[in-house]
Scaffold this motif. Structure first.
Motif, PDB file in Angstrom:
ATOM      1  N   LEU A 263       0.863  -1.063  -0.217  1.00  0.00           N
ATOM      2  CA  LEU A 263       0.285   0.070  -0.337  1.00  0.00           C
ATOM      3  C   LEU A 263       0.543   1.230   0.474  1.00  0.00           C
ATOM      4  N   PHE A 264       2.188   1.042   0.708  1.00  0.00           N
ATOM      5  CA  PHE A 264       2.811   2.425   0.721  1.00  0.00           C
ATOM      6  C   PHE A 264       3.355   2.144  -0.409  1.00  0.00           C
ATOM      7  N   ASN A 265       3.843   1.390  -1.069  1.00  0.00           N
ATOM      8  CA  ASN A 265       4.292   1.739  -2.564  1.00  0.00           C
ATOM      9  C   ASN A 265       3.585   2.452  -3.609  1.00  0.00           C
ATOM     10  N   LEU A 266       2.168   1.863  -3.415  1.00  0.00           N
ATOM     11  CA  LEU A 266       1.373   2.498  -4.595  1.00  0.00           C
ATOM     12  C   LEU A 266       0.809   3.878  -4.027  1.00  0.00           C
ATOM     13  N   LEU A 267       1.294   4.446  -3.104  1.00  0.00           N
ATOM     14  CA  LEU A 267       1.270   5.113  -2.306  1.00  0.00           C
ATOM     15  C   LEU A 267       1.345   6.832  -3.006  1.00  0.00           C
ATOM     16  N   PHE A 268       3.131   6.019  -2.589  1.00  0.00           N
ATOM     17  CA  PHE A 268       3.845   7.157  -3.236  1.00  0.00           C
ATOM     18  C   PHE A 268       4.782   6.948  -4.522  1.00  0.00           C
ATOM     19  N   THR A 269       3.614   5.830  -5.162  1.00  0.00           N
ATOM     20  CA  THR A 269       4.422   6.216  -7.490  1.00  0.00           C
ATOM     21  C   THR A 269       2.766   6.487  -7.283  1.00  0.00           C
ATOM     22  N   SER A 270       1.928   7.232  -6.632  1.00  0.00           N
ATOM     23  CA  SER A 270       0.603   7.978  -7.463  1.00  0.00           C
ATOM     24  C   SER A 270       0.870   9.572  -7.028  1.00  0.00           C
ATOM     25  N   SER A 271      -0.153  10.415  -8.157  1.00  0.00           N
ATOM     26  CA  SER A 271      -0.509  11.763  -7.674  1.00  0.00           C
ATOM     27  C   SER A 271      -1.259  12.754  -6.247  1.00  0.00           C
ATOM     28  N   GLU A 272      -1.194  11.298  -5.741  1.00  0.00           N
ATOM     29  CA  GLU A 272      -2.388  11.963  -4.061  1.00  0.00           C
ATOM     30  C   GLU A 272      -1.128  12.856  -3.725  1.00  0.00           C
ATOM     31  N   THR A 273      -1.441  13.745  -3.323  1.00  0.00           N
ATOM     32  CA  THR A 273      -1.083  14.692  -2.939  1.00  0.00           C
ATOM     33  C   THR A 273      -1.124  14.893  -0.741  1.00  0.00           C
ATOM     34  N   LYS A 275      -0.551  12.435   1.588  1.00  0.00           N
ATOM     35  CA  LYS A 275       0.231  11.416   1.731  1.00  0.00           C
ATOM     36  C   LYS A 275       0.439  11.081   3.200  1.00  0.00           C
ATOM     37  N   TYR A 276       0.358  12.016   3.537  1.00  0.00           N
ATOM     38  CA  TYR A 276       0.499  11.740   5.340  1.00  0.00           C
ATOM     39  C   TYR A 276      -0.913  11.138   5.935  1.00  0.00           C
ATOM     40  N   ASN A 277      -1.929  11.741   5.272  1.00  0.00           N
ATOM     41  CA  ASN A 277      -2.988  11.562   6.210  1.00  0.00           C
ATOM     42  C   ASN A 277      -3.682  10.298   5.544  1.00  0.00           C
ATOM     43  N   LYS A 278      -2.772   9.493   4.664  1.00  0.00           N
ATOM     44  CA  LYS A 278      -3.638   8.500   3.717  1.00  0.00           C
ATOM     45  C   LYS A 278      -2.792   7.509   4.561  1.00  0.00           C
ATOM     46  N   ILE A 279      -0.801   7.686   4.830  1.00  0.00           N
ATOM     47  CA  ILE A 279      -0.104   6.625   5.788  1.00  0.00           C
ATOM     48  C   ILE A 279      -1.449   6.424   6.788  1.00  0.00           C
ATOM     49  N   LYS A 280      -2.051   7.672   7.636  1.00  0.00           N
ATOM     50  CA  LYS A 280      -2.485   7.507   8.935  1.00  0.00           C
ATOM     51  C   LYS A 280      -3.671   6.758   8.554  1.00  0.00           C
ATOM     52  N   GLU A 281      -4.033   6.800   6.831  1.00  0.00           N
ATOM     53  CA  GLU A 281      -5.683   5.661   7.194  1.00  0.00           C
ATOM     54  C   GLU A 281      -4.722   4.070   6.708  1.00  0.00           C
ATOM     55  N   ILE A 282      -3.532   3.908   6.006  1.00  0.00           N
ATOM     56  CA  ILE A 282      -3.244   2.348   6.290  1.00  0.00           C
ATOM     57  C   ILE A 282      -2.890   2.068   7.154  1.00  0.00           C
ATOM     58  N   LEU A 283      -2.249   3.137   8.159  1.00  0.00           N
ATOM     59  CA  LEU A 283      -2.456   2.239   9.376  1.00  0.00           C
ATOM     60  C   LEU A 283      -3.440   2.006  10.476  1.00  0.00           C
ATOM     61  N   ASN A 284      -4.528   2.428  10.478  1.00  0.00           N
ATOM     62  CA  ASN A 284      -5.541   2.467  11.143  1.00  0.00           C
ATOM     63  C   ASN A 284      -6.475   1.244  10.575  1.00  0.00           C
ATOM     64  N   LEU A 285      -5.616   1.013   9.350  1.00  0.00           N
ATOM     65  CA  LEU A 285      -7.138  -0.143   8.700  1.00  0.00           C
ATOM     66  C   LEU A 285      -7.226  -1.668   9.772  1.00  0.00           C
ATOM     67  N   SER A 286      -8.165  -2.333   9.978  1.00  0.00           N
ATOM     68  CA  SER A 286      -8.403  -2.744  10.971  1.00  0.00           C
ATOM     69  C   SER A 286      -7.571  -4.031  11.177  1.00  0.00           C
TER      70      SER A 286
END
Length: 336
Positions: A263-273, A275-286
Motif C-alpha cells: 500500500l505504501f508503494n502504491l501511495l508513493f507512486t501515485s499523484s496523491e497529494t 500522503k501523510y493522511n493516507k499513511i495514517k489511514e493505512i495504519l488504521n486499517l482494522s
C-alpha cells in the motif's frame, strides 16, 4: 470434432506489447489438444487485432469481445465459450514453456482432480522488458508446501487447471469489481468446497513481473478495503488447507506486513497529494493493525519499516518512502 482437453481463457486489455508472446507460447506447445479463448475486454489498444491475427492463423484460437468490465468479468464471460474438460485462466502478459501443457496432462492421466496446481517461474523485467531476475517455485506434493509458501501456489488463478464440470456444478464465478484480490477471493471459495486437488512440480508457467510506476492518478481508497478483505480470505485459505492456529497466525502477520508495504508503494507512486493522511489511514486499517514480527528475521530495510509501523511513526514512514525507490509488486509476491 472432439472437444479439447484444455480450454484457455485469456482476457485482453491494454496488453498489445505482450499478448503476442503469450499467444505464441500457446501455439508452440508440444501438446495440441487445447482451445484458446481470447476475451477482448473492450481494449482501446491493438490487443484484440493482434489476437485476431493469430485466430486467422490457427482455428484453435478464438476472439470474443465485450464491453470493458475488468479481469473478473472477462474471465466469467470467457467461460461461456469453453468446451474443454479443464479450464486454464491465462494472463495475457505472461507466457508458458513448450512442455507446460504436456506436463500437466501427464498428471491427469491417472485421475481427474477438480483442481490441478502447478509450480511456476516468476520473472522480473525492467522498463525495457529485459529479464533481470527470476525465481522458480516447485512443490513436490500437496502435503509438503510450507505454510509460508502455500499462498504462492494457492492465491493465483494462472497456475491451475480447473475441471470445467466442477466449476459448472458449483456455480463458481469471479466476483466482479475486484482488483488485486480477485484470485485470492475466488480460491477461498473454491477451497471451502473441498475439491480434489493434485499438484504438479512443473514450473513452466512464467509470471512476468514488470514495473508498474503510475503518477497519473490519485491513490484509490478502494485499495484499502480490498487489502482488508484479502487478510480474511488468506486466513480462510490457510484454515481450509489444514494448518494449525499458531502457524496461521505467523503467516498472517507476514501477510499483513507485505500488504502494508504494498500500500505504501502504491501511495508513493501515485499523484496523491495528501500522503501523510493516507499513511495514517493505512495504519488504521482494522486487519492490518498490531503487526507482530518480533520473532521473524528481517532485513535492515524491513526492520526500519516494521518499527516505524509498530510505533506509528508516520513522519518517518513518509520520509523513507519519499527517498527510496522500491520496486512495486503485487502483495501476493511478498507473502513468504
Amino acid at each position: 470434432m472432439k472437444n479439447p482437453l484444455i480450454s484457455i481463457v485469456m482476457p485482453a486489455y491494454g496488453v498489445e506489447k505482450f499478448i503476442g508472446e503469450a499467444i505464441e507460447s500457446v501455439l508452440s506447445q508440444d501438446y495440441g489438444n487445447w482451445e484458446l479463448i481470447v476475451v477482448d475486454d473492450g481494449t482501446k489498444d491493438n490487443s484484440a487485432e493482434i489476437a485476431k491475427f493469430y485466430a486467422v492463423k490457427d482455428s484453435r484460437v478464438r476472439v470474443v469481445s465485450k464491453s470493458n468490465g475488468g479481469l473478473s468479468d472477462a474471465r466469467n464471460y470467457g467461460l461461456n465459450f469453453v468446451s474443454g474438460d479443464y479450464v486454464h485462466f491465462f494472463d495475457s502478459d505472461d507466457y508458458i514453456e513448450q512442455s507446460y501443457y504436456s506436463d500437466l496432462v501427464s498428471c491427469l492421466a491417472t485421475d481427474s482432480p477438480d483442481v490441478l496446481i502447478s509450480g511456476f517461474t516468476t520473472e522480473h523485467r525492467d522498463c525495457n522488458n529485459s529479464k533481470i531476475a527470476q525465481s522458480v517455485f516447485k512443490p513436490q506434493s500437496s502435503k509438503d508446501i510450507p505454510a509460508k509458501s502455500l499462498l504462492k501456489f494457492v492465491d493465483f488463478a494462472w497456475n491451475k487447471l480447473f475441471r470445467r464440470q466442477f466449476i459448472i456444478e458449483k456455480g463458481l464465478k469471479y466476483e466482479r469489481g475486484l482488483y488485486l484480490i480477485e484470485d485470492c477471493e475466488f480460491m477461498s471459495r473454491v477451497l471451502r468446497l473441498s475439491p480434489i486437488i493434485k499438484v504438479s512440480d512443473s514450473a513452466g508457467y512464467h509470471y512476468v513481473n514488470r514495473p508498474r510506476i503510475t503518477l497519473s492518478k490519485a491513490f484509490d481508497i478502494n485499495t484499502l478495503s480490498f487489502v482488508n478483505r484479502r487478510i480474511d480470505y488468506t486466513r480462510s485459505i490457510l484454515s481450509h488447507w489444514g494448518y494449525d492456529d499458531e502457524t496461521i497466525k505467523d503467516v498472517i502477520e507476514l501477510v499483513k506486513f507485505s500488504n502494508i508495504k504494498f500500500l505504501f508503494n502504491l501511495l508513493f507512486t501515485s499523484s496523491e497529494t495528501h500522503k501523510y493522511n493516507k499513511i495514517k489511514e493505512i495504519l488504521n486499517l482494522s486487519n492490518l493493525q498490531n503487526v507482530d514480527l518480533s520473532h521473524t528475521k528481517l532485513s535492515l530495510k524491513d526492520k526500519l519499516i516494521y518499527y516505524s509501523i509498530r510505533f506509528r511513526m508516520t513522519l518517518l514512514l513518509q520520509y523513507v518512502y519519499s527517498v527510496k525507490k522500491y520496486r512495486i509488486t503485487a502483495p501476493q509476491d511478498q507473502n513468504a
